[in-house]
Structures are given as C-alpha cells and as structure tokens.
Enzyme design. Structure first.
Site, PDB file in Angstrom:
ATOM      1  N   LYS A   1      -5.458   4.852   8.629  1.00  0.00           N
ATOM      2  CA  LYS A   1      -4.107   5.482   8.148  1.00  0.00           C
ATOM      3  C   LYS A   1      -4.415   7.189   8.099  1.00  0.00           C
ATOM      4  O   LYS A   1      -3.641   7.980   8.179  1.00  0.00           O
ATOM      5  CB  LYS A   1      -3.857   5.156   6.639  1.00  0.00           C
ATOM      6  CG  LYS A   1      -3.095   3.616   6.736  1.00  0.00           C
ATOM      7  CD  LYS A   1      -3.129   3.069   5.256  1.00  0.00           C
ATOM      8  CE  LYS A   1      -2.782   1.762   5.175  1.00  0.00           C
ATOM      9  NZ  LYS A   1      -2.394   1.124   3.793  1.00  0.00           N
TER      10      LYS A   1
ATOM     11  N   SER B   1       0.580  -1.199   0.009  1.00  0.00           N
ATOM     12  CA  SER B   1      -0.190  -0.120  -0.097  1.00  0.00           C
ATOM     13  C   SER B   1       0.672   1.340  -0.135  1.00  0.00           C
ATOM     14  O   SER B   1       0.183   2.427  -0.229  1.00  0.00           O
ATOM     15  CB  SER B   1      -1.120   0.079   1.270  1.00  0.00           C
ATOM     16  OG  SER B   1      -0.399   0.071   2.302  1.00  0.00           O
TER      17      SER B   1
END
Length: 343
Positions: A288, A243
């Site tokens: 995140k 990611s």
C-alpha cells in the site's frame, strides 16, 4: 515428393502441437500460487456522501489496496524480478474456503468497516445516531446445500421479515428439521423466492439444538443519524476487506464538520476502525505504501503496529511521502488539524 510432403506435414503438425502445449503450460495452466503486489490508491470522496455535508475539499483522502493475481508460469518468473511482488500459495489465502466464500466474506468485511466508520465519525462529530438491523448475510455455504450461495441476503422467512440471527431463530422455532421453508432473498441484485430445507444446528448463543439452514450468516446493520440531513450514503465498490476503515472515517468526518480537513494535501492511508475510533493493524502495508507513492500521496496514515514494515518499504523505494503512525482516529485527526493549509 509425396513422401517429403508427408514428412513436412507431420513435422508442421508436431511443431504446432508442441507450440500449443508450451503456450498452455506457460500461460494457461493453473498454478497453486498468487502474486501479491501494490494495488490502487483511490479517492474516497466519490464513494461516500453526507446528504447535507460540507463537500468542499481541496485535497483528497485515499484508500489503498493490495493486488492479488492468479499466477501462470510466465507471471511467476517475472515476479521474481519485481521487488514489489511476492508469491504466496492460494491456500494460504483461502484456508479451506471456496473462492465465492472468500469473496463474500471480503464484501461483508467492507460493509462492516463502513458501518464502523460511520459510528466512529458520528461519535467524534457529536452527532446522535442509532443502529438498525437491516438483513442477514450468507457468507459460507456447505457443499451439501444447493439452495443458498455465498453473498445471498436473506430478507424473509415464510413471509416474515428477518433482520438478524435472533429474528431467524424466532421465525423457525415452530419448524422441524427435514422440512422446508419459503425464503425470500436477494442475490446479485435480483429478488428470489426459494424453498430451503432445514437441518439441525447448535445455537451459538444457547448451545442448544434447533432447526436452521446450516450456513454461516451475519447481521448487516444500518447506522442512522437522528438528524436525517447527516445521512451517509456509500456507492458500491469492487474492493473488499476491512482495511479502509480509517480513511473512510476521515472522509466522513470531513463532510460532517465545517472546514476542509484535507488542508489541500493528498492523504492516503490504511487501517481498520472500530466504533470507538481504535485503529487496527492490516495486511499488505508494504504494498500500500508503493500504491500511495505512485498516486502522489504526500501523507500516509499507517497503524502503529504496521509502521516498521511500512517504513522499511518507504525507505527502499525512496519516497518523499510522510508516514504517520496512528493508534486512534484522534491521532489522525489531531495531526491533520495541526497541519498548515497547503498554499
């Protein structure tokens, strides 16, 4: 008096045993659960360097991560009070894999992400490059195989250098199942030579049976620019998964090209990347967002398919960070290029 002392001693022993049992149950007894939450927002510049690149950067590009902790009963109880935590079953992450296999797979995904980031950045910066197979990586090993371990790097078979699945197939074409071959490999940075037994496997390309090791492998490649001055080097990290691809690409492109793409801003983000610059969705976007906000990020690039989830979390925590949905590397680069330089 002796009888009282004996009763007191028995009571004390019982109390200590009960307390020990409680501590074990609450703190040390394993549970089948993980607690997911915000990880870190780490600056990428210390992780990647272009040999003769433009290293001036007033701002910073940051990759964001998710924290996954094995939970005891105390942690499970505390996580219920934390709106930024989520409890999931371990098996939902492992899907039948061992911990070592899961870790090895995540390391491979990170390496593949870095390779894709280099390709995307070179292409966008119009720098010619080539792909060179480097070694064969082991990421899944059946319990019946005691020779290989997840994360092994296969370098040679019977003294012949192997760099991909095809070279292994060629090196073994005259061997027979049931025999052993000499394998040179690297494990945790140490070179080893082992005798590995061969078994009969079905070739994934031809569908035919042939001798093999019966382990799951993948080719790790090197991305080499024709101009050696533009060579990219990564430092090792403790982070796995694919990611960070978009943010790696942003940092690499910034070093490959003149000027400061960061414009002085603290820029975080997430998203996979492929060699064509397509940005893919990821897991844990909501965690995140929190990690980036805690590190003072002013901008956050998020895959368009994760934008709804990210926006909901951003509104919940009241962040002033600007969320920017993107589908391609060009979307992110164009946004940064249009930004005014931060005073």
């Amino acid at each position: 008096m002796k009888r009282i002392s004996r009763k007191g001693a028995l009571f004390s022993i019982g109390y200590v045993l009960m307390l020990t049992a409680m501590v074990y149950v609450l703190v040390y007894m394993p549970t089948p659960y993980l607690i997911y939450g915000p990880g870190g927002a780490n600056e990428i510049k210390p992780m990647v360097t272009v040999r003769e690149g433009d290293h001036n950067e007033r701002g910073t590009f940051m990759m964001t991560t998710v924290s996954a902790r094995y939970a005891n009963l105390v942690m499970l109880g505390m996580s219920k009070l934390d709106s930024n935590s989520e409890i999931q079953r371990k098996e939902d992450r492992l899907h039948g894999r061992s911990e070592d296999e899961y870790t090895a797979e995540q390391v491979w995904y990170m390496g593949d992400s870095q390779s894709s980031a280099m390709e995307a950045a070179y292409s966008r910066a119009h720098i010619p490059y080539r792909i060179v197979p480097d070694y064969v990586y082991v990421f899944k090993v059946p319990r019946s195989n005691s020779v290989f371990e997840p994360g092994d790097k296969i370098l040679e078979l019977n003294g012949t250098r192997v760099t991909n699945n095809r070279s292994i197939r060629i090196a073994l074409e005259n061997e027979k199942a049931g025999t052993k071959v000499q394998v040179k490999l690297k494990r945790n940075g140490t070179l080893l030579t082992v005798q590995a037994p061969l078994t009969t496997i079905t070739d994934s390309e031809t569908g035919k049976q042939r001798p093999g090791f019966g382990v799951s492998i993948a080719t790790v490649q090197k991305v080499e620019p024709k101009d050696g001055r533009k060579t990219i080097r990564f430092t090792s990290t403790d982070v796995g998964g694919p990611s960070a691809g978009l943010m790696f690409t942003m940092e690499i492109y910034n070093q490959l090209t003149p000027g400061d793409l960061s414009k002085g801003y603290r820029v975080a983000g997430t998203g996979t990347i492929d060699k064509d610059g397509q940005v893919g969705a990821i897991g844990g976007a909501k965690y995140k967002i929190v990690a980036a906000d805690r590190q003072g990020a002013e901008l956050f690039f998020v895959p368009a398919d994760n934008y709804k989830e990210a926006k909901a979390k951003a509104e919940q925590i009241g962040t002033r960070m600007k969320l920017v949905p993107v589908r391609t590397l060009d979307d992110a680069l164009n946004y940064m290029e249009k930004l005014p330089i931060k005073p």
